[in-house]
Each structure stands twice: as C-alpha cells, then as structure tokens.
Design an enzyme around this catalytic site. Structure first.
Site, PDB file in Angstrom:
ATOM      1  N   LEU A 134       0.864  -1.172   0.000  1.00  0.00           N
ATOM      2  CA  LEU A 134       0.000   0.000   0.000  1.00  0.00           C
ATOM      3  C   LEU A 134       0.905   1.228   0.000  1.00  0.00           C
ATOM      4  O   LEU A 134       1.992   1.211   0.579  1.00  0.00           O
ATOM      5  CB  LEU A 134      -0.892   0.027   1.250  1.00  0.00           C
ATOM      6  CG  LEU A 134      -1.894  -1.117   1.414  1.00  0.00           C
ATOM      7  CD1 LEU A 134      -2.608  -1.003   2.763  1.00  0.00           C
ATOM      8  CD2 LEU A 134      -2.906  -1.151   0.276  1.00  0.00           C
ATOM      9  N   ASP A 135       0.465   2.295  -0.649  1.00  0.00           N
ATOM     10  CA  ASP A 135       1.228   3.531  -0.628  1.00  0.00           C
ATOM     11  C   ASP A 135       1.453   3.986   0.816  1.00  0.00           C
ATOM     12  O   ASP A 135       0.669   3.658   1.718  1.00  0.00           O
ATOM     13  CB  ASP A 135       0.493   4.638  -1.386  1.00  0.00           C
ATOM     14  CG  ASP A 135       0.359   4.352  -2.870  1.00  0.00           C
ATOM     15  OD1 ASP A 135       1.223   3.633  -3.404  1.00  0.00           O
ATOM     16  OD2 ASP A 135      -0.614   4.836  -3.475  1.00  0.00           O
ATOM     17  N   LYS A 136       2.491   4.761   1.019  1.00  0.00           N
ATOM     18  CA  LYS A 136       2.832   5.249   2.357  1.00  0.00           C
ATOM     19  C   LYS A 136       1.611   5.811   3.085  1.00  0.00           C
ATOM     20  O   LYS A 136       1.369   5.493   4.250  1.00  0.00           O
ATOM     21  CB  LYS A 136       3.920   6.320   2.248  1.00  0.00           C
ATOM     22  CG  LYS A 136       4.233   7.025   3.560  1.00  0.00           C
ATOM     23  CD  LYS A 136       5.215   8.160   3.356  1.00  0.00           C
ATOM     24  CE  LYS A 136       5.424   8.948   4.651  1.00  0.00           C
ATOM     25  NZ  LYS A 136       6.351  10.099   4.460  1.00  0.00           N
ATOM     26  N   ARG A 235      -6.373   5.789  -7.259  1.00  0.00           N
ATOM     27  CA  ARG A 235      -6.147   7.227  -7.307  1.00  0.00           C
ATOM     28  C   ARG A 235      -6.206   7.751  -8.736  1.00  0.00           C
ATOM     29  O   ARG A 235      -6.827   8.796  -9.011  1.00  0.00           O
ATOM     30  CB  ARG A 235      -4.791   7.550  -6.674  1.00  0.00           C
ATOM     31  CG  ARG A 235      -4.692   7.107  -5.220  1.00  0.00           C
ATOM     32  CD  ARG A 235      -3.263   7.113  -4.693  1.00  0.00           C
ATOM     33  NE  ARG A 235      -2.708   8.457  -4.649  1.00  0.00           N
ATOM     34  CZ  ARG A 235      -1.446   8.709  -4.339  1.00  0.00           C
ATOM     35  NH1 ARG A 235      -0.605   7.715  -4.064  1.00  0.00           N
ATOM     36  NH2 ARG A 235      -1.010   9.952  -4.322  1.00  0.00           N
TER      37      ARG A 235
END
Length: 316
Positions: A134-136, A235
């Site tokens: 997962l993105d930060k 996104r």
C-alpha cells in the site's frame, strides 16, 4: 572539481558521468536530486542544468546503505498470524519497504523485529515477506508471507486476482452513476515520472466503484474493487473519472468548485487533509497452505473517521 571550457553547454549529469566513470549516470542523477552536489557552495538539484565553466562542483557520496534492512521495534496492528502469514492493519504514514530516502522506520523493519530470524530472505532481501504493498499514506489491510511457500502461493493469487479487496475512497464531487466501472490503461505520466496516468500504451486496468454515501454535492464516499492491481490504480482512475481523492498530493490538480460552497471550517478540514483519503478496508483470500477462506476488515483510521464524521454532521 572545476569545470573547464570543454564542459560548456553539457548536461550536468552527463558531464559528471564522463568525469567520474565509476558512478552511473542514473546514480549521479539521483544524487543530484537528493541535494548531494554543490556548485560554488550552492546546492544544485537539476541534473539537466548546463555545466558552468569555471564553477567548482563538489559531490558528496552518502555512506552506503546496509545490504539488508535492520530490525526495528515498531508496533504492529496484527489482525491474524500463524506460522505461514501475518495479516495486519497498516497505519497511514508507514512506508512498506525500504527505498532511497526511507531506509528505516518501514513496515519491513518492523516485521523483521517481530518475526526474528524467520523472515529474512523470503521474497527477496530488500522486501522480505512482502506480497503486495500500500502507498505510504494509504491505510488498511495487508497480508505478509512468513515462508517461501506462502509467499509464492500468495503472489500467484494476487497475480490471478484470486482474492477480494475493497477500498474506501473519499472523493471530491459525486459520480453521476451510483455504480460504475472505470476501464482505462495506466502507465507512467509522460512528463512527471513520479506519477502514473491514463495513457494509451499503458497496462490494462479496471476498477469498479459503488457510491456508499453522498455528502451534498461536495464529496462522496465510494467503495472500490480492483479487477487489476496497477500502481496508484484507485487514485488514477478516480481522478480520470473527475472525482479525485480528497487530500491526494499527486492527482488532485485543482480545488473543485464544490469546495467553495462548504462551511469554512469543513472546507479547511477537507482542503487541509494531509494525505490521500484512501483506506484498504477489507481483504479476503484462501490460506496458501490450508485452503481455508480468510476474510479481514479494518475500520478507517482516526483521521479519516473524524473527517467522515464531520461531513456527516454538516447539513449540505
């Protein structure tokens, strides 16, 4: 090193690569962007800048990073664990695996401390146990393998999309359709290589969404299901749909007109939200060894929950 007249009009990274052949041009470019080069005492960050004859350039080489990530005692919110895998609820702000600029304080560092000698080497030295990421600043449910067999089986399940993943996304505006499917290829942005974009020659990507709640016409809470697993897929697709995520630093290019009609306090909370409002709410898959179907869910973290509560209390 002082640049002589023969260096005039050359790209900085190209000139440095010819001057220091032991360093690749890509490595030099990265060092420049990290602020490791000075020109007459002033930091230079543009690798494409033209060399200035007579200027003195000084390159600082940072100490080499350790060959393998170090174990760090970082708390983990574990939802399930056995000898084969761990399922956890990743908080926003936690980087999954070490990378330039984030060599420590990552999920991998925490996992190495939690698992001891069991994890190193599984799935690669730099990313031990990591099956997906997962993105930060995206929170939510993740699964991590603890054995090579589990890593292989889970990786294959993700590749086949033989699992179920849902995300909660708070977006600007309200989609015209309560349910829909975005099918648009995703690849690197043609100009900004740190971003992804819908591009004609990108990899096939499809996302299904469902409207869970509309907050007037200003915002909407969507449930998203991935048919593919491209970088930044939710996104990029929601921005492509015209409904970028609240707080998204990469894909929210301008403030939607609907924001102007919001009460000042709520508008400030939404526009000041410090990360993309995206949460991996659930994950279901078959256990790589037993074959048992496992399903896990995690509620939105405190910051997103508070923002949703504020929206729910406001008459719009």
């Amino acid at each position: 090193m002082v640049a002589d007249a023969t260096a005039a009009h050359q790209r900085l990274d190209r000139w440095l690569a010819s001057t220091w052949p032991d360093l690749s041009r890509s490595r030099l470019k990265a060092l420049i962007e990290q602020g490791q080069l000075t020109r007459d005492g002033e930091v230079v960050r543009d690798p494409a800048e033209s060399v200035r004859p007579g200027a003195r350039y000084v390159l600082t080489l940072p100490p080499p990073a350790p060959a393998a990530p170090a174990a760090e005692a970082i708390p983990l919110a574990i939802l399930f664990e056995d000898e084969h895998l761990i399922v956890l609820d990743k908080p926003p702000g936690l980087v999954v695996h070490p990378a330039p600029g984030n060599e420590t304080g990552t999920l991998v560092n925490a996992l190495l401390a939690h698992c001891g000698d069991a994890l190193p080497g599984i799935g690669g030295e730099a990313r031990p146990g990591i099956v997906h990421r997962l993105d930060k600043d995206t929170s939510g449910v993740m699964v991590v393998a603890k054995t090579e067999a589990a890593h292989r089986a889970l990786s294959e399940a993700f590749a086949r999309r033989d699992l179920e993943r849902t995300y909660l996304a708070l977006v600007w505006g309200v989609p015209a359709k309560a349910e829909g499917r975005v099918e648009a290829p995703i690849g690197r942005h043609p100009v900004d290589r740190k971003r992804m974009a819908v591009v004609a020659k990108g990899k096939p990507a499809a996302t299904r969404y469902r409207l869970l709640r509309a907050f007037g016409t200003a915002c909407a809470l969507l449930e998203c299901r991935l048919e593919t697993g491209r970088t930044h897929q939710v996104r990029v697709h929601l921005a492509h749909l015209g409904h970028p995520l609240v707080g998204d630093p990469a894909y929210l290019r301008r403030l939607p007109a609907a924001a102007a009609r919001l009460p000042a306090e709520l508008r400030a909370a939404l526009t000041g939200f410090p990360r993309q409002a995206l949460h991996a709410a659930s994950l279901a898959f078959r256990h790589p060894v037993t074959g048992e179907r496992l399903a896990f869910a995690a509620p939105p973290p405190a910051d997103l929950a508070a923002l949703l509560a504020a929206l729910g209390r406001t008459q719009m």
